[in-house]
Design a protein around this motif. Structure first.
Motif, PDB file in Angstrom:
ATOM      1  N   UNK A  62       0.818  -1.201   0.000  1.00 24.45           N
ATOM      2  CA  UNK A  62       0.000   0.000   0.000  1.00 24.45           C
ATOM      3  C   UNK A  62       0.860   1.262   0.000  1.00 24.45           C
ATOM      4  N   UNK A  63       0.199   2.394  -0.088  1.00 25.67           N
ATOM      5  CA  UNK A  63       0.865   3.701  -0.107  1.00 25.67           C
ATOM      6  C   UNK A  63       0.997   4.244   1.322  1.00 25.67           C
ATOM      7  N   UNK A  64       1.924   5.139   1.564  1.00 27.80           N
ATOM      8  CA  UNK A  64       2.061   5.711   2.917  1.00 27.80           C
ATOM      9  C   UNK A  64       0.765   6.309   3.448  1.00 27.80           C
ATOM     10  N   UNK A  65      -0.028   6.926   2.575  1.00 27.71           N
ATOM     11  CA  UNK A  65      -1.286   7.534   3.035  1.00 27.71           C
ATOM     12  C   UNK A  65      -2.334   6.493   3.439  1.00 27.71           C
ATOM     13  N   UNK A  66      -2.072   5.216   3.146  1.00 28.20           N
ATOM     14  CA  UNK A  66      -3.006   4.157   3.527  1.00 28.20           C
ATOM     15  C   UNK A  66      -2.731   3.604   4.928  1.00 28.20           C
ATOM     16  N   UNK A  67      -1.611   3.994   5.538  1.00 26.40           N
ATOM     17  CA  UNK A  67      -1.252   3.454   6.851  1.00 26.40           C
ATOM     18  C   UNK A  67      -2.338   3.797   7.872  1.00 26.40           C
ATOM     19  N   UNK A  68      -2.741   2.805   8.653  1.00 30.96           N
ATOM     20  CA  UNK A  68      -3.818   2.993   9.626  1.00 30.96           C
ATOM     21  C   UNK A  68      -3.388   3.936  10.749  1.00 30.96           C
ATOM     22  N   UNK A  69      -4.276   4.846  11.154  1.00 31.15           N
ATOM     23  CA  UNK A  69      -3.935   5.760  12.253  1.00 31.15           C
ATOM     24  C   UNK A  69      -3.746   5.028  13.577  1.00 31.15           C
ATOM     25  N   UNK A  70      -4.364   3.851  13.695  1.00 28.60           N
ATOM     26  CA  UNK A  70      -4.203   3.047  14.908  1.00 28.60           C
ATOM     27  C   UNK A  70      -4.043   1.592  14.499  1.00 28.60           C
ATOM     28  N   UNK A  71      -2.993   0.963  15.012  1.00 26.59           N
ATOM     29  CA  UNK A  71      -2.710  -0.442  14.732  1.00 26.59           C
ATOM     30  C   UNK A  71      -2.792  -1.177  16.064  1.00 26.59           C
ATOM     31  N   UNK A  72      -3.823  -1.960  16.236  1.00 28.09           N
ATOM     32  CA  UNK A  72      -4.089  -2.610  17.522  1.00 28.09           C
ATOM     33  C   UNK A  72      -2.948  -3.541  17.922  1.00 28.09           C
ATOM     34  N   UNK A  73      -2.357  -3.351  19.103  1.00 24.94           N
ATOM     35  CA  UNK A  73      -1.325  -4.271  19.589  1.00 24.94           C
ATOM     36  C   UNK A  73      -1.964  -5.410  20.375  1.00 24.94           C
ATOM     37  N   UNK A  74      -2.360  -6.458  19.687  1.00 23.54           N
ATOM     38  CA  UNK A  74      -3.111  -7.522  20.356  1.00 23.54           C
ATOM     39  C   UNK A  74      -2.196  -8.615  20.886  1.00 23.54           C
ATOM     40  N   UNK A  75      -2.811  -9.586  21.548  1.00 19.39           N
ATOM     41  CA  UNK A  75      -2.047 -10.659  22.168  1.00 19.39           C
ATOM     42  C   UNK A  75      -1.248 -10.127  23.343  1.00 19.39           C
ATOM     43  N   UNK A  76      -0.096 -10.715  23.568  1.00 20.62           N
ATOM     44  CA  UNK A  76       0.794 -10.225  24.621  1.00 20.62           C
ATOM     45  C   UNK A  76       1.356  -8.866  24.206  1.00 20.62           C
ATOM     46  N   UNK A  77       1.327  -7.905  25.129  1.00 21.89           N
ATOM     47  CA  UNK A  77       1.831  -6.569  24.796  1.00 21.89           C
ATOM     48  C   UNK A  77       2.926  -6.095  25.751  1.00 21.89           C
ATOM     49  N   UNK A  78       3.269  -6.928  26.756  1.00 20.08           N
ATOM     50  CA  UNK A  78       4.329  -6.539  27.696  1.00 20.08           C
ATOM     51  C   UNK A  78       4.830  -7.779  28.426  1.00 20.08           C
ATOM     52  N   UNK A  79       5.682  -8.585  27.776  1.00 22.73           N
ATOM     53  CA  UNK A  79       6.139  -9.833  28.383  1.00 22.73           C
ATOM     54  C   UNK A  79       6.729  -9.636  29.773  1.00 22.73           C
ATOM     55  N   UNK A  80       6.394 -10.572  30.667  1.00 25.96           N
ATOM     56  CA  UNK A  80       6.833 -10.448  32.055  1.00 25.96           C
ATOM     57  C   UNK A  80       8.032 -11.320  32.395  1.00 25.96           C
ATOM     58  N   UNK A  81       8.509 -12.131  31.453  1.00 25.17           N
ATOM     59  CA  UNK A  81       9.648 -13.002  31.741  1.00 25.17           C
ATOM     60  C   UNK A  81      10.857 -12.158  32.158  1.00 25.17           C
ATOM     61  N   UNK A  82      11.569 -12.613  33.164  1.00 30.41           N
ATOM     62  CA  UNK A  82      12.637 -11.796  33.755  1.00 30.41           C
ATOM     63  C   UNK A  82      13.754 -11.484  32.767  1.00 30.41           C
TER      64      UNK A  82
END
Length: 256
Positions: A62-82
């Motif tokens: 796609x073109x740069x102007x097609x980039x979504x204003x919001x891209x959902x960060x689904x699934x794990x979003x902040x791994x807790x493994x040490x």
């Protein structure tokens, strides 16, 4: 009628007959017919796509102007493994990607070293199995570049992505993983992305490194990659069906 079309029709007819045979074999193994048909239909989908679509056919870009204003960060979003938390808190300065398994020359690469390799930038659509889509720009190193650098052994058939994303906070707990075959591993749009929309990849979207395999559904796009392993079969993988979600009933080959 062309010979290619006749061959394709003949193959499809044989594939349909094979589904019935596989279902009968399932009963003999004690496997449910439903489970056998699911696995058989997935194999048929994969073989059909491979037969009808050239191996290097590109997913739409796609073109740069097609980039979504919001891209959902689904699934794990902040791994807790040490081990991941320690790397994250240090800005991933000590991060190294391991490439090993059935290779001639195992690799251990820092983010800086990955950025020194030729990069690819692509604007593509992410199709989530939950029903939503988003368009984003990804920049990273082609997976094929690293596989060629490591030198795959002849018996290597699959590439496994081991992730930091742990189900517990212990380093020894089960980790998220995914896998692809060599056709998708060597596809021109299969990259290990370290940038999204022109910026360094963020933690919710998989920092420091995530997979983009653009002809497959979103759950194949493994995040938080720590190791890439070449293996010969599913038996060499952490689970029986080649991925965290496939092990829980999703299709292994999630082609779109």
């Amino acid at each position: 009628m062309s010979e290619a079309l006749l061959n394709r029709r003949s193959w499809i007819a044989r594939a349909g007959a094979a589904l019935g045979v596989m279902a009968l074999a399932a009963c003999q193994r004690g496997q449910t017919i439903g489970e056998s048909l699911r696995v058989s239909a997935e194999a048929l989908t994969r073989r059909s796509q491979r037969l009808l679509i050239p191996r290097e056919a590109l997913a739409p870009e796609y073109r740069p102007q097609d980039i979504s204003p919001f891209f959902k960060p689904n699934g794990s979003i902040d791994p807790a493994a040490s081990d991941y938390v320690a790397l994250r808190d240090a800005g991933f300065a000590d991060y190294r990607l391991t490439v090993d398994g059935l290779v001639e020359r195992p690799l251990s690469l820092s983010l800086a070293e990955l950025r020194e390799r030729p990069s690819r930038t692509q604007i593509t659509k992410h199709d989530c199995v939950e029903g939503w889509t988003a368009i984003g720009q990804w920049t990273g190193v082609r997976l094929e570049t690293l596989l060629d650098e490591a030198g795959l052994k002849p018996e290597a058939k699959y590439i496994v992505f081991h992730c930091f994303d742990a189900l517990t906070q212990t380093e020894d707990g089960p980790r998220y993983y995914e896998s692809v075959d060599l056709v998708d591993a060597r596809h021109p749009q299969t990259i290990l992305a370290y940038e999204m929309n022109g910026e360094t990849l963020t933690v919710p979207h998989g920092a420091p490194l995530r997979l983009r395999v653009e002809r497959q559904l979103g759950y194949k796009q493994a995040k938080y990659i720590r190791r890439i392993e070449a293996v010969e079969s599913f038996e060499a993988m952490p689970g029986p069906r080649g991925g965290y979600w496939p092990d829980r009933g999703y299709e292994w080959y999630a082609g779109i």
